[in-house]
Write an enzyme that holds these catalytic residues in place. Sequence first.
Site, mmCIF file in Angstrom:
data_model
loop_
_atom_site.group_PDB
_atom_site.id
_atom_site.type_symbol
_atom_site.label_atom_id
_atom_site.label_comp_id
_atom_site.label_asym_id
_atom_site.label_seq_id
_atom_site.Cartn_x
_atom_site.Cartn_y
_atom_site.Cartn_z
ATOM 1 C CG ASN A 86 -29.211 -39.662 17.633
ATOM 2 O OD1 ASN A 86 -29.942 -40.449 17.036
ATOM 3 N ND2 ASN A 86 -28.481 -38.749 16.980
ATOM 4 C CE1 TYR A 150 -24.633 -48.638 13.389
ATOM 5 C CE2 TYR A 150 -26.004 -50.486 12.719
ATOM 6 C CZ TYR A 150 -25.891 -49.185 13.155
ATOM 7 O OH TYR A 150 -27.021 -48.427 13.388
ATOM 8 C CB SER A 153 -21.062 -51.095 17.957
ATOM 9 O OG SER A 153 -22.029 -50.622 17.033
ATOM 10 C CE LYS A 154 -26.190 -48.227 16.783
ATOM 11 N NZ LYS A 154 -26.470 -46.982 17.514
ATOM 12 C CB ILE A 182 -34.969 -44.298 10.563
ATOM 13 C CG1 ILE A 182 -35.380 -45.264 11.682
ATOM 14 C CG2 ILE A 182 -35.619 -42.926 10.745
ATOM 15 C CD1 ILE A 182 -36.856 -45.532 11.807
HETATM 16 P P1 NDP Z 1 -26.705 -39.762 10.830
HETATM 17 O O1 NDP Z 1 -25.418 -40.257 10.287
HETATM 18 O O2 NDP Z 1 -27.668 -39.083 9.910
HETATM 19 O O3 NDP Z 1 -26.403 -38.749 12.053
HETATM 20 C C1 NDP Z 1 -25.496 -39.099 13.061
HETATM 21 C C2 NDP Z 1 -25.254 -37.882 13.928
HETATM 22 O O4 NDP Z 1 -24.273 -38.233 14.939
HETATM 23 C C3 NDP Z 1 -24.659 -36.722 13.135
HETATM 24 O O5 NDP Z 1 -25.253 -35.524 13.570
HETATM 25 C C4 NDP Z 1 -23.169 -36.758 13.492
HETATM 26 O O6 NDP Z 1 -22.602 -35.473 13.394
HETATM 27 C C5 NDP Z 1 -23.220 -37.252 14.935
HETATM 28 N N1 NDP Z 1 -21.982 -37.891 15.377
HETATM 29 C C6 NDP Z 1 -21.355 -38.947 14.783
HETATM 30 N N2 NDP Z 1 -20.234 -39.244 15.452
HETATM 31 C C7 NDP Z 1 -20.160 -38.370 16.491
HETATM 32 C C8 NDP Z 1 -19.218 -38.180 17.532
HETATM 33 N N3 NDP Z 1 -18.124 -38.939 17.649
HETATM 34 N N4 NDP Z 1 -19.441 -37.204 18.451
HETATM 35 C C9 NDP Z 1 -20.537 -36.408 18.337
HETATM 36 N N5 NDP Z 1 -21.467 -36.550 17.371
HETATM 37 C C10 NDP Z 1 -21.269 -37.511 16.449
HETATM 38 O O7 NDP Z 1 -27.375 -41.001 11.573
HETATM 39 P P2 NDP Z 1 -28.925 -41.372 11.828
HETATM 40 O O8 NDP Z 1 -29.679 -40.169 12.216
HETATM 41 O O9 NDP Z 1 -29.398 -42.212 10.731
HETATM 42 O O10 NDP Z 1 -28.746 -42.355 13.102
HETATM 43 C C11 NDP Z 1 -28.824 -41.886 14.428
HETATM 44 C C12 NDP Z 1 -28.702 -43.090 15.367
HETATM 45 O O11 NDP Z 1 -29.699 -44.058 15.043
HETATM 46 C C13 NDP Z 1 -27.363 -43.818 15.253
HETATM 47 O O12 NDP Z 1 -26.962 -44.262 16.538
HETATM 48 C C14 NDP Z 1 -27.685 -45.008 14.371
HETATM 49 O O13 NDP Z 1 -26.802 -46.086 14.581
HETATM 50 C C15 NDP Z 1 -29.097 -45.321 14.823
HETATM 51 N N6 NDP Z 1 -29.866 -46.072 13.834
HETATM 52 C C16 NDP Z 1 -30.195 -45.512 12.612
HETATM 53 C C17 NDP Z 1 -30.957 -46.230 11.701
HETATM 54 C C18 NDP Z 1 -31.385 -45.666 10.390
HETATM 55 O O14 NDP Z 1 -32.019 -46.395 9.612
HETATM 56 N N7 NDP Z 1 -31.078 -44.421 10.081
HETATM 57 C C19 NDP Z 1 -31.400 -47.610 12.014
HETATM 58 C C20 NDP Z 1 -30.991 -48.081 13.302
HETATM 59 C C21 NDP Z 1 -30.266 -47.329 14.168
HETATM 60 P P3 NDP Z 1 -21.070 -35.246 12.888
HETATM 61 O O15 NDP Z 1 -20.800 -36.258 11.814
HETATM 62 O O16 NDP Z 1 -21.063 -33.836 12.425
HETATM 63 O O17 NDP Z 1 -20.237 -35.467 14.119
#
Ligand code: NDP
Length: 256
Positions: A86, A150, A153-154, A182
Amino acid sequence: MEPKRGSLAGKVAIVTGGGRGIGRAIVRRLSADGAHVLTCGRNGRPSDLPASVAWVQADIASRDGAATIVGTTREHFGTPAILVNNAGIQLEKTVMETSDDDWDLVMGVNCRGTFNMCREVLPLMTESGGSIVNIGSISGNVSDPRMAVYNASKAFVHGLTRSIAIDHGPRVRCNAVSPGWIMTAMASDGFALARDPERAREDAIARHAVGRLGEPDDIANAVAWLVSDQASFATGQCFVFDGGLTAASPLQPGLF
Ligand code: NDP
């Protein structure tokens, strides 16, 4: 370990980036369905994480970080049967604006991180079976403006999903979930960049056939189904959950 009940009872699951947003909803849902869940992030354990959920501070972008996550899961709960990739990072830039550091950050997490985690669990899952769900994006199917790296990457995540499914079935199923809009910090950040954030939000809602933006639970529900035995015939696919956003033709009503 306490015995658990539910459709995923006793299964061991890793969810990357479960400290907030979509990841947090997935962690809670898999845990409610009976799985023993470990999640991770680059910072400390979030205070609102349920006590039964294990946490490790690690960066998936490094091979060592991914190995630590899988090793800690095995110590806590045993062999993982579920991996949800995720964690992801968004970047609002065109190709011309993207620096080497930007590239390394986004590709390091979204592509190499997803790859690292799959490479760590596959030797275990090809022995004892498992299900991987990669969180892709509609941005991997249709391109959002000013999000070049981005978007790319997806598309990588979607391609990797198909490859794992055909190379490592039948023991391993691998699918992708492509969320649309979302409501998480990531999405709010996107609205905040708009000239008129409130108008941008209303416009976004109007483009959704279901009449609303997505919630993290919409994606958690999809993931819970995909990793369950109910989805045992699904592999190598990319399932879009976007409230109908990308179903519409870009042609404006009334043009013809
Ligand atoms: P958020 O930015 O709210 O959360 C991302 C999470 O990933 C955080 O908990 C962050 O924690 C963690 N994270 C980021 N980089 C790393 C790393 N290198 N290692 C470990 N953990 C990491 O994102 P969303 O919940 O919105 O998105 C979740 C997924 O869904 C992503 O892949 C995003 O691309 C995808 N997505 C989201 C959409 C949306 O509308 N929200 C739409 C389409 C896809 P920390 O920063 O503390 O490491």
